[in-house]
Design a protein around this motif. Structure first.
Motif, mmCIF file in Angstrom:
data_model
loop_
_atom_site.group_PDB
_atom_site.id
_atom_site.type_symbol
_atom_site.label_atom_id
_atom_site.label_comp_id
_atom_site.label_asym_id
_atom_site.label_seq_id
_atom_site.Cartn_x
_atom_site.Cartn_y
_atom_site.Cartn_z
ATOM 1 N N LYS A 30 13.390 87.770 6.140
ATOM 2 C CA LYS A 30 12.989 86.461 5.643
ATOM 3 C C LYS A 30 13.921 85.363 6.140
ATOM 4 N N ILE A 31 13.401 84.138 6.138
ATOM 5 C CA ILE A 31 14.215 82.940 6.307
ATOM 6 C C ILE A 31 14.264 82.245 4.955
ATOM 7 N N LEU A 32 15.468 82.038 4.452
ATOM 8 C CA LEU A 32 15.676 81.436 3.141
ATOM 9 C C LEU A 32 16.161 79.999 3.292
ATOM 10 N N SER A 33 15.872 79.201 2.280
ATOM 11 C CA SER A 33 16.285 77.801 2.257
ATOM 12 C C SER A 33 17.036 77.530 0.966
ATOM 13 N N MET A 34 18.221 76.936 1.081
ATOM 14 C CA MET A 34 19.019 76.610 -0.098
ATOM 15 C C MET A 34 19.196 75.107 -0.206
ATOM 16 N N ASP A 35 18.875 74.558 -1.375
ATOM 17 C CA ASP A 35 19.154 73.162 -1.686
ATOM 18 C C ASP A 35 20.652 73.062 -1.962
ATOM 19 N N VAL A 36 21.379 72.350 -1.112
ATOM 20 C CA VAL A 36 22.839 72.324 -1.217
ATOM 21 C C VAL A 36 23.300 71.703 -2.528
ATOM 22 N N ALA A 37 22.591 70.705 -3.027
ATOM 23 C CA ALA A 37 23.010 70.018 -4.253
ATOM 24 C C ALA A 37 22.882 70.908 -5.480
ATOM 25 N N THR A 38 21.846 71.743 -5.524
ATOM 26 C CA THR A 38 21.584 72.555 -6.719
ATOM 27 C C THR A 38 21.857 74.041 -6.533
ATOM 28 N N SER A 39 22.053 74.479 -5.287
ATOM 29 C CA SER A 39 22.208 75.889 -4.909
ATOM 30 C C SER A 39 20.941 76.715 -5.141
ATOM 31 N N ALA A 40 19.814 76.049 -5.377
ATOM 32 C CA ALA A 40 18.550 76.769 -5.553
ATOM 33 C C ALA A 40 18.100 77.338 -4.211
ATOM 34 N N VAL A 41 17.723 78.615 -4.222
ATOM 35 C CA VAL A 41 17.314 79.315 -3.006
ATOM 36 C C VAL A 41 15.841 79.694 -3.104
ATOM 37 N N VAL A 42 15.089 79.397 -2.061
ATOM 38 C CA VAL A 42 13.681 79.791 -1.992
ATOM 39 C C VAL A 42 13.429 80.436 -0.637
ATOM 40 N N SER A 43 12.354 81.195 -0.557
ATOM 41 C CA SER A 43 11.943 81.797 0.705
ATOM 42 C C SER A 43 11.113 80.786 1.480
ATOM 43 N N LEU A 44 11.556 80.437 2.670
ATOM 44 C CA LEU A 44 10.821 79.498 3.498
ATOM 45 C C LEU A 44 9.726 80.209 4.287
ATOM 46 N N ALA A 45 10.032 81.391 4.793
ATOM 47 C CA ALA A 45 9.051 82.147 5.568
ATOM 48 C C ALA A 45 9.448 83.613 5.633
ATOM 49 N N GLY A 46 8.437 84.443 5.795
ATOM 50 C CA GLY A 46 8.660 85.884 5.912
ATOM 51 C C GLY A 46 8.033 86.630 4.759
ATOM 52 N N SER A 47 7.321 87.697 5.085
ATOM 53 C CA SER A 47 6.602 88.470 4.073
ATOM 54 C C SER A 47 7.507 89.417 3.294
ATOM 55 N N GLY A 48 8.697 89.680 3.848
ATOM 56 C CA GLY A 48 9.586 90.651 3.228
ATOM 57 C C GLY A 48 9.421 92.040 3.805
ATOM 58 N N THR A 49 8.442 92.209 4.678
ATOM 59 C CA THR A 49 8.193 93.477 5.360
ATOM 60 C C THR A 49 8.296 93.242 6.860
ATOM 61 N N ALA A 50 8.887 94.187 7.571
ATOM 62 C CA ALA A 50 9.045 94.026 9.010
ATOM 63 C C ALA A 50 7.695 93.858 9.695
ATOM 64 N N GLY A 51 7.632 92.869 10.597
ATOM 65 C CA GLY A 51 6.410 92.609 11.341
ATOM 66 C C GLY A 51 6.663 91.547 12.376
ATOM 67 N N SER A 52 5.607 91.105 13.042
ATOM 68 C CA SER A 52 5.781 90.151 14.134
ATOM 69 C C SER A 52 4.785 88.998 14.094
ATOM 70 N N GLY A 53 4.042 88.878 13.031
ATOM 71 C CA GLY A 53 2.984 87.880 12.973
ATOM 72 C C GLY A 53 3.483 86.480 12.690
ATOM 73 N N GLY A 54 2.769 85.497 13.248
ATOM 74 C CA GLY A 54 3.034 84.116 12.920
ATOM 75 C C GLY A 54 2.237 83.707 11.696
ATOM 76 N N GLY A 55 2.398 82.455 11.294
ATOM 77 C CA GLY A 55 1.674 81.972 10.129
ATOM 78 C C GLY A 55 2.537 81.065 9.293
ATOM 79 N N VAL A 56 2.051 80.757 8.114
ATOM 80 C CA VAL A 56 2.740 79.847 7.207
ATOM 81 C C VAL A 56 3.384 80.628 6.078
ATOM 82 N N GLY A 57 4.673 80.389 5.865
ATOM 83 C CA GLY A 57 5.374 80.984 4.732
ATOM 84 C C GLY A 57 5.331 82.498 4.730
ATOM 85 N N THR A 58 4.879 83.081 3.635
ATOM 86 C CA THR A 58 4.876 84.539 3.500
ATOM 87 C C THR A 58 3.816 85.214 4.354
ATOM 88 N N ALA A 59 2.935 84.445 4.979
ATOM 89 C CA ALA A 59 1.958 85.036 5.895
ATOM 90 C C ALA A 59 2.615 85.439 7.218
#
Length: 219
Positions: A30-59
């Motif tokens: 996955k690619i994660l994104s952290m808000d520096v001011a709040t330290s909140a972390v969210v997943s920007l992209a990646g399904s969490g399973t190994a693969g090679s597909g493009g798409g938006v976010g978890t797709a």
């Protein structure tokens, strides 16, 4: 924040405004994104399973993303997708992932040496972008080379490295590395500083010429 979960963050990169930190979480795919001011972390992209597909976010999917560099204009980041043998692009605002360069087949082919522009990498790990946003530099642990990508065109060439493991200063392909694992461009954009995993050395490359010298070496 404190409740965030990671599985092997390899490299990080700030957006130009310093408000967001992007992270390549290798084993979470996955690619994660952290808000520096709040330290909140969210997943920007990646399904969490190994693969090679493009798409938006978890797709979209990755296979051990390792290096990440935000473009100076802040619009996107480039990612070295280690086991997919590719450099991927992610649009930061939307999380849209696409293949930037790389055929997906392990090998060592620059654009000029390939048939139909089929560029090949072998375990691309580190990535950095020059301050003017024109060039991305990629360190490959199995090709023992530093490759140069012209961002506007996607043309790939070897900046330095013979393609085999070794230690030699020199110009372009006459120089050799031992698993270049980290890379950073100097603020003036003139040189790249490369850390070698097996060589235990810090090397310098003049970006305009490919001239390699040794800055420091382990005992």
């Amino acid at each position: 924040g404190a409740l965030a979960s990671f599985k092997g963050v390899m490299e990080t990169s700030f957006t130009p405004d310093g408000l967001t930190l992007l992270m390549a979480d290798r084993y979470a795919h996955k690619i994660l994104s952290m808000d520096v001011a709040t330290s909140a972390v969210v997943s920007l992209a990646g399904s969490g399973t190994a693969g090679s597909g493009g798409g938006v976010g978890t797709a979209a999917s990755f296979n051990e993303p390792h290096g990440i560099a935000v473009h100076p204009d802040g619009s996107r980041a480039l990612i070295t997708d280690l086991l997919n043998q590719r450099v991927r692009s992610i649009h930061i605002e939307t999380g849209t992932v696409s293949n930037f360069v790389g055929s997906g087949v392990a090998g060592y082919l620059d654009t000029a040496d390939s048939v139909g522009g089929e560029v090949r990498f072998n375990r691309p790990v580190a990535i950095a972008i020059t301050p003017d946003g024109r060039i991305a530099l990629v360190g490959e642990s199995s090709n023992h080379a530093v490759r140069s990508i012209m961002i506007a065109t996607g043309v790939v060439s070897t900046l330095a490295g013979s393609g085999g493991s070794g230690y030699a200063d020199g110009l372009g392909k006459s120089a050799s590395f031992q698993k270049p694992l980290g890379i950073a461009v100097t603020p003036d954009g003139l040189s790249a500083i490369v850390a070698e995993l097996d060589g235990d050395r810090i090397r310098s490359i003049v970006i305009s010429t490919g001239a390699v010298t040794t800055l420091a070496a382990g005992a």
